[in-house]
Design an enzyme around this catalytic site. Structure first.
Site, PDB file in Angstrom:
ATOM      1  N   LYS A   1      23.794  58.619  -8.737  1.00 20.50           N
ATOM      2  CA  LYS A   1      24.912  59.568  -8.905  1.00 20.50           C
ATOM      3  C   LYS A   1      24.564  60.940  -8.301  1.00 20.50           C
ATOM      4  O   LYS A   1      25.360  61.498  -7.554  1.00 20.50           O
ATOM      5  CB  LYS A   1      25.260  59.744 -10.406  1.00 20.50           C
ATOM      6  CG  LYS A   1      25.685  58.454 -11.090  1.00 20.50           C
ATOM      7  CD  LYS A   1      26.049  58.669 -12.542  1.00 20.50           C
ATOM      8  CE  LYS A   1      24.899  59.142 -13.413  1.00 20.50           C
ATOM      9  NZ  LYS A   1      23.766  58.165 -13.517  1.00 20.50           N
TER      10      LYS A   1
ATOM     11  N   ARG B   1      29.786  61.170 -20.960  1.00 18.38           N
ATOM     12  CA  ARG B   1      28.837  60.096 -21.258  1.00 18.38           C
ATOM     13  C   ARG B   1      29.180  59.389 -22.555  1.00 18.38           C
ATOM     14  O   ARG B   1      28.485  58.452 -22.945  1.00 18.38           O
ATOM     15  CB  ARG B   1      27.438  60.676 -21.377  1.00 18.38           C
ATOM     16  CG  ARG B   1      26.534  60.401 -20.166  1.00 18.38           C
ATOM     17  CD  ARG B   1      25.219  61.079 -20.460  1.00 18.38           C
ATOM     18  NE  ARG B   1      24.112  60.602 -19.698  1.00 18.38           N
ATOM     19  CZ  ARG B   1      23.613  61.214 -18.621  1.00 18.38           C
ATOM     20  NH1 ARG B   1      24.184  62.284 -18.146  1.00 18.38           N
ATOM     21  NH2 ARG B   1      22.547  60.722 -18.031  1.00 18.38           N
TER      22      ARG B   1
ATOM     23  N   ARG C   1      11.237  58.404  -8.727  1.00 22.57           N
ATOM     24  CA  ARG C   1      12.094  59.569  -8.438  1.00 22.57           C
ATOM     25  C   ARG C   1      11.289  60.864  -8.464  1.00 22.57           C
ATOM     26  O   ARG C   1      10.429  61.053  -9.320  1.00 22.57           O
ATOM     27  CB  ARG C   1      13.217  59.649  -9.471  1.00 22.57           C
ATOM     28  CG  ARG C   1      13.977  60.967  -9.421  1.00 22.57           C
ATOM     29  CD  ARG C   1      15.341  60.900 -10.006  1.00 22.57           C
ATOM     30  NE  ARG C   1      15.371  60.578 -11.413  1.00 22.57           N
ATOM     31  CZ  ARG C   1      16.495  60.336 -12.082  1.00 22.57           C
ATOM     32  NH1 ARG C   1      17.657  60.343 -11.448  1.00 22.57           N
ATOM     33  NH2 ARG C   1      16.464  60.054 -13.353  1.00 22.57           N
TER      34      ARG C   1
ATOM     35  N   ARG D   1      10.321  63.904 -13.313  1.00 26.91           N
ATOM     36  CA  ARG D   1      10.968  64.263 -14.574  1.00 26.91           C
ATOM     37  C   ARG D   1      10.240  63.636 -15.747  1.00 26.91           C
ATOM     38  O   ARG D   1       9.817  62.483 -15.678  1.00 26.91           O
ATOM     39  CB  ARG D   1      12.428  63.774 -14.560  1.00 26.91           C
ATOM     40  CG  ARG D   1      13.354  64.752 -13.910  1.00 26.91           C
ATOM     41  CD  ARG D   1      14.708  64.195 -13.652  1.00 26.91           C
ATOM     42  NE  ARG D   1      15.358  63.590 -14.814  1.00 26.91           N
ATOM     43  CZ  ARG D   1      16.618  63.177 -14.816  1.00 26.91           C
ATOM     44  NH1 ARG D   1      17.360  63.306 -13.715  1.00 26.91           N
ATOM     45  NH2 ARG D   1      17.144  62.638 -15.879  1.00 26.91           N
TER      46      ARG D   1
ATOM     47  N   ARG E   1      16.952  55.185 -22.377  1.00 31.71           N
ATOM     48  CA  ARG E   1      18.153  55.718 -21.707  1.00 31.71           C
ATOM     49  C   ARG E   1      19.093  54.593 -21.271  1.00 31.71           C
ATOM     50  O   ARG E   1      20.312  54.754 -21.289  1.00 31.71           O
ATOM     51  CB  ARG E   1      17.730  56.575 -20.506  1.00 31.71           C
ATOM     52  CG  ARG E   1      17.070  57.874 -20.974  1.00 31.71           C
ATOM     53  CD  ARG E   1      16.322  58.553 -19.870  1.00 31.71           C
ATOM     54  NE  ARG E   1      17.192  59.066 -18.850  1.00 31.71           N
ATOM     55  CZ  ARG E   1      16.801  59.427 -17.635  1.00 31.71           C
ATOM     56  NH1 ARG E   1      15.536  59.331 -17.307  1.00 31.71           N
ATOM     57  NH2 ARG E   1      17.663  59.875 -16.767  1.00 31.71           N
TER      58      ARG E   1
HETATM   59  P1  ADP Z   1      21.161  59.259 -11.036  1.00 27.67           P
HETATM   60  O1  ADP Z   1      21.623  60.669 -10.737  1.00 27.67           O
HETATM   61  O2  ADP Z   1      22.290  58.280 -11.108  1.00 27.67           O
HETATM   62  O3  ADP Z   1      20.260  59.182 -12.226  1.00 27.67           O
HETATM   63  P2  ADP Z   1      19.576  59.572  -8.571  1.00 27.67           P
HETATM   64  O4  ADP Z   1      20.598  59.978  -7.552  1.00 27.67           O
HETATM   65  O5  ADP Z   1      18.660  60.620  -9.062  1.00 27.67           O
HETATM   66  O6  ADP Z   1      20.275  58.789  -9.806  1.00 27.67           O
HETATM   67  O7  ADP Z   1      18.748  58.347  -7.949  1.00 27.67           O
HETATM   68  C1  ADP Z   1      17.685  57.740  -8.678  1.00 27.67           C
HETATM   69  C2  ADP Z   1      16.536  57.428  -7.740  1.00 27.67           C
HETATM   70  O8  ADP Z   1      16.907  56.377  -6.849  1.00 27.67           O
HETATM   71  C3  ADP Z   1      16.102  58.595  -6.868  1.00 27.67           C
HETATM   72  O9  ADP Z   1      14.711  58.514  -6.688  1.00 27.67           O
HETATM   73  C4  ADP Z   1      16.848  58.351  -5.539  1.00 27.67           C
HETATM   74  O10 ADP Z   1      16.167  58.913  -4.420  1.00 27.67           O
HETATM   75  C5  ADP Z   1      16.878  56.825  -5.475  1.00 27.67           C
HETATM   76  N1  ADP Z   1      18.102  56.279  -4.859  1.00 27.67           N
HETATM   77  C6  ADP Z   1      19.373  56.764  -4.957  1.00 27.67           C
HETATM   78  N2  ADP Z   1      20.245  55.978  -4.283  1.00 27.67           N
HETATM   79  C7  ADP Z   1      19.492  54.944  -3.771  1.00 27.67           C
HETATM   80  C8  ADP Z   1      19.809  53.790  -2.975  1.00 27.67           C
HETATM   81  N3  ADP Z   1      21.074  53.525  -2.609  1.00 27.67           N
HETATM   82  N4  ADP Z   1      18.799  52.966  -2.656  1.00 27.67           N
HETATM   83  C9  ADP Z   1      17.505  53.228  -3.064  1.00 27.67           C
HETATM   84  N5  ADP Z   1      17.164  54.293  -3.792  1.00 27.67           N
HETATM   85  C10 ADP Z   1      18.137  55.147  -4.150  1.00 27.67           C
HETATM   86  P1  AMP Z   2      20.780  63.103 -16.099  1.00 30.45           P
HETATM   87  O1  AMP Z   2      20.200  64.209 -15.294  1.00 30.45           O
HETATM   88  O2  AMP Z   2      22.261  62.927 -15.873  1.00 30.45           O
HETATM   89  O3  AMP Z   2      20.008  61.813 -15.975  1.00 30.45           O
HETATM   90  O4  AMP Z   2      20.655  63.551 -17.630  1.00 30.45           O
HETATM   91  C1  AMP Z   2      19.387  63.777 -18.228  1.00 30.45           C
HETATM   92  C2  AMP Z   2      19.536  63.897 -19.736  1.00 30.45           C
HETATM   93  O5  AMP Z   2      20.362  65.034 -20.067  1.00 30.45           O
HETATM   94  C3  AMP Z   2      20.211  62.713 -20.453  1.00 30.45           C
HETATM   95  O6  AMP Z   2      19.308  61.657 -20.718  1.00 30.45           O
HETATM   96  C4  AMP Z   2      20.704  63.388 -21.729  1.00 30.45           C
HETATM   97  O7  AMP Z   2      19.653  63.613 -22.642  1.00 30.45           O
HETATM   98  C5  AMP Z   2      21.153  64.768 -21.207  1.00 30.45           C
HETATM   99  N1  AMP Z   2      22.574  64.730 -20.790  1.00 30.45           N
HETATM  100  C6  AMP Z   2      23.054  64.880 -19.522  1.00 30.45           C
HETATM  101  N2  AMP Z   2      24.391  64.789 -19.514  1.00 30.45           N
HETATM  102  C7  AMP Z   2      24.773  64.568 -20.805  1.00 30.45           C
HETATM  103  C8  AMP Z   2      26.021  64.353 -21.449  1.00 30.45           C
HETATM  104  N3  AMP Z   2      27.177  64.341 -20.754  1.00 30.45           N
HETATM  105  N4  AMP Z   2      26.028  64.146 -22.781  1.00 30.45           N
HETATM  106  C9  AMP Z   2      24.889  64.174 -23.495  1.00 30.45           C
HETATM  107  N5  AMP Z   2      23.678  64.332 -22.959  1.00 30.45           N
HETATM  108  C10 AMP Z   2      23.610  64.537 -21.616  1.00 30.45           C
END
Ligand code: ADP
Ligand code: AMP
Length: 216
Positions: free
Chosen positions: A13, A88, A127, A160, A171
């Protein structure tokens, strides 16, 4: 265009949000990024949020909704925005609908990035995230040009705390119990579109752009 990005943690995302926000010039609003910024600045919100985030749990709705609705009142959201990581819970989605109704507007599209569970652990443990702008990289799948340095802003890349295996499992559990019901919520509203998130980053982006088309 007012857009929501849905999908499990690690679906991509944040990665896609950066690309969409840049291409269509709409603000990318990530609740996770907002919380992480507050944690690094040790604000009262950050201190409260950290205790939930470190465990892989959701920050309570009351805290989360307030920061999002405040942010959505900024002028840069008038012509559209992209929400990443919000809503969420069904309650957050209902409150968002109520808030937008009060502003005489609504969500136009909820984009679901589908990625099966077996891909997620690898993605999240590899990541690396920019401390300054929140851009997401991966040690294997999307490495930066210079190791440890953000391509976009030169910020430092770090792992992270909530990307360790045990927290990722929690999660995923939270996602399937509390967030997955939103897929049905937006399908019922007729706003849901799905893309295959297992494809290459550029292909996923192209498919999302095809869905968004020129309406945006
Ligand atoms: P989210 O925001 O949904 O938690 P991220 O955008 O941070 O996910 O992506 C999670 C991990 O996967 C990151 O390390 C990113 O670089 C990698 N990633 C994202 N999209 C792809 C893809 N299409 N194929 C492989 N790796 C990806
Ligand atoms: P993310 O960066 O989207 O993976 O979010 C990291 C963490 O932030 C999550 O695991 C939750 O603990 C908190 N968080 C982010 N967005 C929300 C939301 N909309 N509602 C509640 N907790 C959130």
């Amino acid at each position: 265009m007012k857009i929501i990005l849905l999908g499990p943690p690690g679906a991509g995302k944040g990665t896609q949000a950066k690309l969409i926000s840049h291409k269509y010039s709409i603000p990318h609003i990530s609740t996770g990024d907002i919380f992480r910024k507050n944690i690094s600045e040790q604000t009262p919100l950050g201190i409260k949020a950290k205790s939930y985030m470190d465990k892989g749990q959701l920050v309570p709705d009351e805290l989360t909704n307030e920061i999002v609705f405040d942010r959505l009142q900024n002028d840069d959201c008038k012509n559209g925005f992209l929400l990443d990581g919000f809503p969420r819970t069904v309650f957050q989605a209902e409150e968002l609908d109520r808030f937008l109704q009060g502003e005489d507007t609504k969500i136009n599209k909820a984009l679901l990035i589908e990625v099966p569970q077996e891909f997620i652990l690898d993605r999240m443990t590899g990541r690396r995230m920019c401390k300054d702008c929140g851009a997401s990289y991966h040690v294997k799948f999307n490495s930066p040009k210079v190791e440890g340095v953000c391509d976009l802003c030169g910020g430092e890349l770090t792992q992270r705390k909530d990307d360790k295996e045990e927290t990722v499992k929690e999660r995923l559990e939270v996602y399937s119990n509390q967030t997955a019901p939103l897929v049905e919520y937006y399908a019922t509203q007729g706003n849901l579109a799905k893309v295959d998130g297992t494809l290459e980053i550029e292909e996923v982006f192209q498919n999302l752009c095809d869905i968004l088309g020129s309406d945006i």
